[in-house]
Design a protein around this motif. Structure first.
Motif, mmCIF file in Angstrom:
data_model
loop_
_atom_site.group_PDB
_atom_site.id
_atom_site.type_symbol
_atom_site.label_atom_id
_atom_site.label_comp_id
_atom_site.label_asym_id
_atom_site.label_seq_id
_atom_site.Cartn_x
_atom_site.Cartn_y
_atom_site.Cartn_z
ATOM 1 N N GLU A 32 44.140 -58.543 27.218
ATOM 2 C CA GLU A 32 42.712 -58.553 26.886
ATOM 3 C C GLU A 32 41.941 -59.580 27.715
ATOM 4 N N LEU A 33 42.676 -60.516 28.328
ATOM 5 C CA LEU A 33 42.026 -61.520 29.167
ATOM 6 C C LEU A 33 41.880 -61.056 30.614
ATOM 7 N N ASN A 34 42.531 -59.964 30.938
ATOM 8 C CA ASN A 34 42.530 -59.460 32.312
ATOM 9 C C ASN A 34 41.227 -58.713 32.590
ATOM 10 N N VAL A 35 40.190 -59.507 32.774
ATOM 11 C CA VAL A 35 38.849 -58.963 32.982
ATOM 12 C C VAL A 35 38.306 -59.484 34.304
ATOM 13 N N GLU A 36 37.670 -58.640 35.065
ATOM 14 C CA GLU A 36 37.033 -59.057 36.306
ATOM 15 C C GLU A 36 35.770 -59.830 35.949
ATOM 16 N N LEU A 37 35.806 -61.146 36.142
ATOM 17 C CA LEU A 37 34.702 -61.999 35.715
ATOM 18 C C LEU A 37 33.370 -61.585 36.327
ATOM 19 N N GLU A 38 33.428 -61.097 37.562
ATOM 20 C CA GLU A 38 32.188 -60.754 38.240
ATOM 21 C C GLU A 38 31.470 -59.580 37.588
ATOM 22 N N THR A 39 32.176 -58.815 36.757
ATOM 23 C CA THR A 39 31.550 -57.659 36.102
ATOM 24 C C THR A 39 30.860 -58.043 34.794
ATOM 25 N N LEU A 40 31.083 -59.276 34.335
ATOM 26 C CA LEU A 40 30.528 -59.708 33.051
ATOM 27 C C LEU A 40 29.173 -60.380 33.215
ATOM 28 N N SER A 41 28.353 -60.266 32.193
ATOM 29 C CA SER A 41 27.114 -61.032 32.172
ATOM 30 C C SER A 41 27.476 -62.508 32.073
ATOM 31 N N LEU A 42 26.528 -63.377 32.385
ATOM 32 C CA LEU A 42 26.786 -64.812 32.320
ATOM 33 C C LEU A 42 27.227 -65.221 30.923
ATOM 34 N N LEU A 43 26.558 -64.717 29.899
ATOM 35 C CA LEU A 43 26.904 -65.061 28.524
ATOM 36 C C LEU A 43 28.322 -64.628 28.190
ATOM 37 N N ASN A 44 28.691 -63.397 28.524
ATOM 38 C CA ASN A 44 30.035 -62.901 28.207
ATOM 39 C C ASN A 44 31.104 -63.604 29.032
ATOM 40 N N LYS A 45 30.729 -64.016 30.224
ATOM 41 C CA LYS A 45 31.663 -64.775 31.065
ATOM 42 C C LYS A 45 32.002 -66.108 30.391
ATOM 43 N N LEU A 46 30.975 -66.779 29.890
ATOM 44 C CA LEU A 46 31.189 -68.070 29.232
ATOM 45 C C LEU A 46 31.882 -67.907 27.882
ATOM 46 N N LYS A 47 31.610 -66.794 27.211
ATOM 47 C CA LYS A 47 32.313 -66.520 25.955
ATOM 48 C C LYS A 47 33.801 -66.342 26.211
ATOM 49 N N LEU A 48 34.145 -65.627 27.261
ATOM 50 C CA LEU A 48 35.560 -65.439 27.597
ATOM 51 C C LEU A 48 36.204 -66.775 27.940
ATOM 52 N N MET A 49 35.516 -67.594 28.719
ATOM 53 C CA MET A 49 36.091 -68.855 29.182
ATOM 54 C C MET A 49 36.283 -69.861 28.056
ATOM 55 N N ASN A 50 35.572 -69.675 26.946
ATOM 56 C CA ASN A 50 35.738 -70.571 25.801
ATOM 57 C C ASN A 50 36.595 -69.967 24.698
#
Length: 284
Positions: free
Chosen positions: A178-196
């Motif tokens: 579930e963590l195997n996500v291409e970060l560049e495809t995420l919005s800034l908010l969802n990117k930071l949500k994943l990273m936290n």
């Protein structure tokens, strides 16, 4: 005499059982620590991880134009929700040596929030804006530079456990797809949500340090010694934090790269001084 020994044994077992029930009950109550703000004398901390939004020397970086107006607006929208934490102190990933420059830049930003800094990063974009909106007066850097050989495996013939190490490099998210996500495809908010996300923070400790314990030559600890340097860096950063005068009325917002956030999460989860607040109470 035998009857007396039996009574003592039964009484001991009763005390042991009672303590275990009490501990289990307490653990059940505490299992959500960090999810809400508890009423105690610990210093409240919002421990927030980000990618580096400006120039970075990190091995991995995330594409982000820190001068793009749309990007700045998106970051500031997130800073607005984080500012609801109302921090009295802001901590960032910059060495204490530059604290005076950091404070000067912060004062300049407070006077003119449209200021564009030469080396603009998440510090100016997130931390300064959170501080401005919160009326925060104090800002400090706690970084500690310590070089380590992340790619030590390239310098030796790994006879320790090359299978585990190489398999991890090939498929680092095998156990957490579930963590195997291409970060560049995420919005800034969802990117930071994943990273936290807790699992992502765990992954960062493995990827930056623990996986190196599978690297080494017979009877030696080349990989583990390099991993220890990364632990050492973060422990020294934590020590830098502990040298700042804080009291129970302070509310501390910490902004760092997510791998530092991961280590601080572990340190603070055992701390007698700090209470981490659920990041997702404010990141929304």
């Amino acid at each position: 005499m035998q009857f007396r020994k039996s009574l003592i044994l039964l009484f001991t077992l009763y005390i042991f059982y009672s303590l275990n029930v009490s501990m289990y009950s307490q653990n059940s109550k505490n299992e959500n620590i960090g999810r809400t703000e508890l009423s105690n004398d610990k210093i409240k901390v919002l421990n927030f991880g980000s990618f580096h939004m400006g120039i970075t020397t990190d091995a991995n970086s995330t594409e982000f134009d820190e001068r793009n107006k749309k990007n700045i607006d998106s970051v500031h929208q997130i800073a607005k929700t984080l500012a609801d934490f109302k921090p009295t102190v802001i901590i960032v990933e910059r060495t204490p040596y530059f604290n005076e420059e950091l404070k000067e830049n912060y004062r300049a930003y407070l006077k003119n929030p449209d200021t564009i800094f030469r080396n603009q990063s998440e510090i100016e974009l997130i931390a300064f804006e959170v501080g401005r909106l919160s009326g925060t007066k104090r800002v400090y850097g706690i970084d500690h530079k310590l070089e380590y050989k992340y790619y030590i495996e390239k310098e030796i013939i790994n006879t320790n456990d090359s299978i585990t190490y190489n398999n991890f490099l090939k498929n680092p998210f095998k156990n957490d797809p579930e963590l195997n996500v291409e970060l560049e495809t995420l919005s800034l908010l969802n990117k930071l949500k994943l990273m936290n996300n807790q699992k992502f923070l765990d992954f960062l400790i493995v990827a930056n340090a623990d996986i190196l314990t599978h690297v080494g030559t017979a009877g030696n600890f080349e990989g583990a010694d390099e991993a220890a340097k990364y632990y050492k860096r973060n422990l020294r950063m934590y020590s830098n934090l502990n040298q700042i005068t804080l009291d129970e009325d302070d509310r501390v917002f910490i902004l760092m790269g997510a791998s530092q956030t991961a280590f601080f999460r572990d340190f603070m989860s055992r701390s007698p001084k700090y209470e981490m607040i659920n990041t997702f109470k404010y990141l929304k």
